[in-house]
Structure formats: structure tokens, C-alpha cells
Design a protein around this motif. Structure first.
Motif, PDB file in Angstrom:
ATOM      1  N   ILE A   1       0.839  -1.204   0.000  1.00  0.00           N
ATOM      2  CA  ILE A   1       0.000   0.000   0.000  1.00  0.00           C
ATOM      3  C   ILE A   1       0.873   1.254   0.000  1.00  0.00           C
ATOM      4  O   ILE A   1       0.642   2.194  -0.770  1.00  0.00           O
ATOM      5  CB  ILE A   1      -0.940  -0.005   1.222  1.00  0.00           C
ATOM      6  CG1 ILE A   1      -1.969  -1.119   1.111  1.00  0.00           C
ATOM      7  CG2 ILE A   1      -1.638   1.353   1.364  1.00  0.00           C
ATOM      8  CD1 ILE A   1      -2.774  -1.350   2.390  1.00  0.00           C
ATOM      9  N   ILE A   2       1.891   1.264   0.863  1.00  0.00           N
ATOM     10  CA  ILE A   2       2.744   2.452   0.964  1.00  0.00           C
ATOM     11  C   ILE A   2       3.516   2.678  -0.329  1.00  0.00           C
ATOM     12  O   ILE A   2       3.654   3.822  -0.791  1.00  0.00           O
ATOM     13  CB  ILE A   2       3.692   2.330   2.172  1.00  0.00           C
ATOM     14  CG1 ILE A   2       2.884   2.366   3.482  1.00  0.00           C
ATOM     15  CG2 ILE A   2       4.722   3.462   2.172  1.00  0.00           C
ATOM     16  CD1 ILE A   2       3.671   1.949   4.707  1.00  0.00           C
ATOM     17  N   GLU A   3       3.999   1.611  -0.952  1.00  0.00           N
ATOM     18  CA  GLU A   3       4.704   1.782  -2.231  1.00  0.00           C
ATOM     19  C   GLU A   3       3.744   2.273  -3.310  1.00  0.00           C
ATOM     20  O   GLU A   3       4.115   3.099  -4.164  1.00  0.00           O
ATOM     21  CB  GLU A   3       5.409   0.497  -2.631  1.00  0.00           C
ATOM     22  CG  GLU A   3       6.598   0.178  -1.737  1.00  0.00           C
ATOM     23  CD  GLU A   3       7.700  -0.592  -2.442  1.00  0.00           C
ATOM     24  OE1 GLU A   3       7.888  -0.388  -3.659  1.00  0.00           O
ATOM     25  OE2 GLU A   3       8.365  -1.402  -1.778  1.00  0.00           O
ATOM     26  N   TYR A   4       2.508   1.799  -3.299  1.00  0.00           N
ATOM     27  CA  TYR A   4       1.506   2.304  -4.241  1.00  0.00           C
ATOM     28  C   TYR A   4       1.294   3.800  -4.032  1.00  0.00           C
ATOM     29  O   TYR A   4       1.275   4.579  -5.000  1.00  0.00           O
ATOM     30  CB  TYR A   4       0.190   1.547  -4.058  1.00  0.00           C
ATOM     31  CG  TYR A   4      -1.001   2.236  -4.682  1.00  0.00           C
ATOM     32  CD1 TYR A   4      -1.183   2.252  -6.069  1.00  0.00           C
ATOM     33  CD2 TYR A   4      -1.932   2.912  -3.893  1.00  0.00           C
ATOM     34  CE1 TYR A   4      -2.269   2.913  -6.645  1.00  0.00           C
ATOM     35  CE2 TYR A   4      -3.018   3.570  -4.452  1.00  0.00           C
ATOM     36  CZ  TYR A   4      -3.176   3.563  -5.827  1.00  0.00           C
ATOM     37  OH  TYR A   4      -4.250   4.225  -6.393  1.00  0.00           O
TER      38      TYR A   4
ATOM     39  N   THR B   1       2.098   6.788  -6.689  1.00  0.00           N
ATOM     40  CA  THR B   1       0.935   7.518  -7.209  1.00  0.00           C
ATOM     41  C   THR B   1       0.945   8.974  -6.764  1.00  0.00           C
ATOM     42  O   THR B   1       0.522   9.871  -7.503  1.00  0.00           O
ATOM     43  CB  THR B   1      -0.365   6.836  -6.735  1.00  0.00           C
ATOM     44  OG1 THR B   1      -0.299   5.439  -7.046  1.00  0.00           O
ATOM     45  CG2 THR B   1      -1.582   7.442  -7.413  1.00  0.00           C
ATOM     46  N   TYR B   2       1.438   9.204  -5.555  1.00  0.00           N
ATOM     47  CA  TYR B   2       1.517  10.554  -4.972  1.00  0.00           C
ATOM     48  C   TYR B   2       2.955  10.750  -4.504  1.00  0.00           C
ATOM     49  O   TYR B   2       3.279  10.535  -3.336  1.00  0.00           O
ATOM     50  CB  TYR B   2       0.534  10.680  -3.799  1.00  0.00           C
ATOM     51  CG  TYR B   2      -0.884  10.289  -4.152  1.00  0.00           C
ATOM     52  CD1 TYR B   2      -1.756  11.193  -4.749  1.00  0.00           C
ATOM     53  CD2 TYR B   2      -1.348   8.990  -3.905  1.00  0.00           C
ATOM     54  CE1 TYR B   2      -3.046  10.834  -5.078  1.00  0.00           C
ATOM     55  CE2 TYR B   2      -2.649   8.617  -4.235  1.00  0.00           C
ATOM     56  CZ  TYR B   2      -3.485   9.542  -4.826  1.00  0.00           C
ATOM     57  OH  TYR B   2      -4.774   9.181  -5.155  1.00  0.00           O
ATOM     58  N   PRO B   3       3.861  11.124  -5.400  1.00  0.00           N
ATOM     59  CA  PRO B   3       5.303  10.988  -5.152  1.00  0.00           C
ATOM     60  C   PRO B   3       5.938  11.964  -4.164  1.00  0.00           C
ATOM     61  O   PRO B   3       7.128  11.847  -3.890  1.00  0.00           O
ATOM     62  CB  PRO B   3       5.911  11.171  -6.544  1.00  0.00           C
ATOM     63  CG  PRO B   3       4.893  11.909  -7.330  1.00  0.00           C
ATOM     64  CD  PRO B   3       3.573  11.517  -6.784  1.00  0.00           C
ATOM     65  N   GLN B   4       5.195  12.907  -3.622  1.00  0.00           N
ATOM     66  CA  GLN B   4       5.804  13.847  -2.668  1.00  0.00           C
ATOM     67  C   GLN B   4       5.123  13.752  -1.306  1.00  0.00           C
ATOM     68  O   GLN B   4       3.894  13.768  -1.242  1.00  0.00           O
ATOM     69  CB  GLN B   4       5.721  15.271  -3.202  1.00  0.00           C
ATOM     70  CG  GLN B   4       6.518  15.504  -4.473  1.00  0.00           C
ATOM     71  CD  GLN B   4       8.002  15.235  -4.298  1.00  0.00           C
ATOM     72  OE1 GLN B   4       8.567  15.535  -3.247  1.00  0.00           O
ATOM     73  NE2 GLN B   4       8.632  14.686  -5.313  1.00  0.00           N
ATOM     74  N   PRO B   5       5.895  13.665  -0.243  1.00  0.00           N
ATOM     75  CA  PRO B   5       7.346  13.471  -0.214  1.00  0.00           C
ATOM     76  C   PRO B   5       7.719  12.025  -0.543  1.00  0.00           C
ATOM     77  O   PRO B   5       6.953  11.103  -0.262  1.00  0.00           O
ATOM     78  CB  PRO B   5       7.703  13.801   1.245  1.00  0.00           C
ATOM     79  CG  PRO B   5       6.473  13.409   2.006  1.00  0.00           C
ATOM     80  CD  PRO B   5       5.311  13.756   1.121  1.00  0.00           C
ATOM     81  N   VAL B   6       8.876  11.860  -1.115  1.00  0.00           N
ATOM     82  CA  VAL B   6       9.351  10.541  -1.527  1.00  0.00           C
ATOM     83  C   VAL B   6       9.699   9.705  -0.294  1.00  0.00           C
ATOM     84  O   VAL B   6      10.391  10.174   0.610  1.00  0.00           O
ATOM     85  CB  VAL B   6      10.583  10.692  -2.440  1.00  0.00           C
ATOM     86  CG1 VAL B   6      11.202   9.342  -2.743  1.00  0.00           C
ATOM     87  CG2 VAL B   6      10.183  11.400  -3.731  1.00  0.00           C
TER      88      VAL B   6
ATOM     89  N   LEU C   1      10.901   6.372  -0.723  1.00  0.00           N
ATOM     90  CA  LEU C   1      11.956   5.449  -1.141  1.00  0.00           C
ATOM     91  C   LEU C   1      12.942   6.214  -2.012  1.00  0.00           C
ATOM     92  O   LEU C   1      12.546   6.898  -2.965  1.00  0.00           O
ATOM     93  CB  LEU C   1      11.384   4.263  -1.922  1.00  0.00           C
ATOM     94  CG  LEU C   1      10.734   3.165  -1.073  1.00  0.00           C
ATOM     95  CD1 LEU C   1       9.839   2.285  -1.930  1.00  0.00           C
ATOM     96  CD2 LEU C   1      11.796   2.324  -0.385  1.00  0.00           C
ATOM     97  N   PRO C   2      14.238   6.135  -1.719  1.00  0.00           N
ATOM     98  CA  PRO C   2      15.238   6.872  -2.505  1.00  0.00           C
ATOM     99  C   PRO C   2      15.231   6.460  -3.973  1.00  0.00           C
ATOM    100  O   PRO C   2      14.833   5.343  -4.326  1.00  0.00           O
ATOM    101  CB  PRO C   2      16.565   6.486  -1.835  1.00  0.00           C
ATOM    102  CG  PRO C   2      16.206   5.967  -0.491  1.00  0.00           C
ATOM    103  CD  PRO C   2      14.850   5.350  -0.631  1.00  0.00           C
ATOM    104  N   GLU C   3      15.693   7.363  -4.826  1.00  0.00           N
ATOM    105  CA  GLU C   3      15.767   7.078  -6.262  1.00  0.00           C
ATOM    106  C   GLU C   3      16.901   6.124  -6.586  1.00  0.00           C
ATOM    107  O   GLU C   3      16.758   5.223  -7.415  1.00  0.00           O
ATOM    108  CB  GLU C   3      15.971   8.392  -7.038  1.00  0.00           C
ATOM    109  CG  GLU C   3      14.773   9.332  -7.006  1.00  0.00           C
ATOM    110  CD  GLU C   3      13.617   8.817  -7.833  1.00  0.00           C
ATOM    111  OE1 GLU C   3      13.853   8.034  -8.778  1.00  0.00           O
ATOM    112  OE2 GLU C   3      12.466   9.192  -7.527  1.00  0.00           O
ATOM    113  N   GLU C   4      18.040   6.287  -5.931  1.00  0.00           N
ATOM    114  CA  GLU C   4      19.240   5.505  -6.258  1.00  0.00           C
ATOM    115  C   GLU C   4      19.016   4.039  -5.851  1.00  0.00           C
ATOM    116  O   GLU C   4      18.577   3.762  -4.732  1.00  0.00           O
ATOM    117  CB  GLU C   4      20.430   6.106  -5.515  1.00  0.00           C
ATOM    118  CG  GLU C   4      21.785   5.655  -6.038  1.00  0.00           C
ATOM    119  CD  GLU C   4      22.229   4.376  -5.371  1.00  0.00           C
ATOM    120  OE1 GLU C   4      22.749   3.499  -6.094  1.00  0.00           O
ATOM    121  OE2 GLU C   4      22.044   4.245  -4.151  1.00  0.00           O
TER     122      GLU C   4
END
Length: 214
Positions: A70-73, A77-82, A84-87
Motif C-alpha cells: 500500500i505504501i509503495e503504491y 501515485t503521490y510521489p511527494q514526499p518521496v 523510497l530513494p531514487e538511487e
């Protein structure tokens, strides 16, 4: 969005923090895990989640269980604040910390496990508490060592991540069972920093409407 959960559920607690961080409006639908034999076992709820666990998030036509999914979804879907890091390596390390807690620590002190210990297995209340203490200490000992390598203000550096959303509910569980947390200063420093944020404070179990009904 609708969130089916229970005020003391660690998994639902994680999702509430994520929804608050992302400033998303949601309807909180309580599923009492103890009253009437446990509302999660009702026919209607079993249709929603055959595993008979909370939480479940309903977003339009999507119905999703498992708090980390759920949290990853929500994060995608609502990327701010991130959360999970991008790298890729940093992302994997944050996931590993979250899984250390959500998969290795939390299930061993989950309600249905504890009910089985004192029910069919006929363990005493003290034996149940010994079980909880043993596995929490085992998990927090390992987590303390990991956080010494990764933590800044939070579990991974100085930004809130998925790992922090897992850590705070697990510390809540430990404190509920009167575990001595003095051996885990890094864990508790991160926990303190998280608790200064409104998103965490508002997600706390005692702040939920169904806490007053229990």
C-alpha cells in the motif's frame, strides 16, 4: 480513499503515517480485531481480504492489502514526499530495513500469533510475555546495529523513508509490552525525531477514533 484498519494495528499505523505525510484525505473504517470474536473474521470483511488481516486500502476500483505494498503504491501515485530513494542501492537498503521490521520482527508479536500461543498451545500469560520479550530484543538488537551504520536524523540519513514508517509502530508495540529500550539508543533517537513530525503524531494509535471505543 478508504482505509480499513484497527487503532493498535502496527500495519495500519504504517499506512496512516504515509497518508498523513502525503497529506491525503481518507476515510478511516475501523475493524475491531477483538470484539465479537474479531470483526476481521466477518463474512463481509473476508470478502474484502480473505487473509482476515488489516489494513486494506480502497482507492476507487483498487482494493489493496499488505501495508508495504500500500505504501509503495501511495509513493508511486503521490510521489511527494518521496519515501523510497531514487538511487537503487539506497532504495534497496531502505527496503531491507523496512522488511527487517515488518517481516522478521512484527509477525512474532502480532495479535493472531499471541492468541494462538495462549489459546490452542495453552501457554501462560507469562510465557507469552517471555516470547514477546525474547523476539523483540532479538530484532531490536540487530536493528540497532544496522541503524548505527545508516541513521542520521531518521533510519536512513536525514529524510523520512519507508523504514521509519515501520520503526515507529514497532517501538510502540515494544513500549506497550514494557520492553526496556535503553539498550537501543539509536533506535530511540530515530523514534524521537519521527515523533516530532505531525504526520507521525496524528497517526498514533491513541489519536484514532476507534481507540475511544475499545
Amino acid at each position: 480513499m478508504k482505509l480499513y484498519g484497527y487503532w493498535r494495528s502496527s500495519a495500519a499505523y504504517r499506512v496512516r503515517i504515509a497518508l498523513n505525510l502525503k497529506q491525503l484525505t481518507f476515510e478511516n473504517l475501523p475493524v475491531h480485531l477483538v470484539k465479537n470474536g474479531g470483526e476481521q473474521h466477518s463474512p463481509d470483511y473476508k470478502t474484502l481480504n480473505p487473509a482476515e488481516l488489516v489494513p486494506v486500502l480502497v482507492d476507487d476500483d483498487l482494493s489493496l492489502n499488505q501495508s508495504l505494498a500500500i505504501i509503495e503504491y501511495l509513493d508511486e501515485t503521490y510521489p511527494q514526499p518521496v519515501l523510497l530513494p531514487e538511487e537503487p542501492a539506497a532504495r534497496a537498503k531502505v527496503r531491507a530495513l523496512a522488511l527487517d521490521i515488518a517481516c522478521d520482527m512484527h509477525p512474532l508479536n502480532n495479535l493472531r500469533i499471541l492468541q494462538y500461543l495462549t489459546g490452542p498451545l495453552a501457554l501462560s500469560e507469562q510465557q507469552k510475555l517471555d516470547w514477546i520479550s525474547h523476539w523483540l530484543n532479538t530484532g531490536f538488537n540487530a536493528l540497532e546495529q544496522r541503524l548505527k551504520q545508516s541513521a542520521g536524523q531518521f533510519c536512513f540519513g536525514d529524510e523520512v523513508t519507508l523504514a521509519d514508517l515501520c520503526l515507529v509502530p514497532q517501538v510502540y508495540n515494544a513500549q506497550r509490552f514494557a520492553l526496556d529500550m535503553s539498550a537501543f539508543p539509536t533506535v530511540m533517537a530515530v523514534h524521537h525525531n519521527c515523533q516530532q513530525l505531525a504526520a507521525f503524531a496524528l497517526a498514533a494509535p491513541e489519536q484514532q477514533p476507534d481507540a475511544q471505543l475499545s
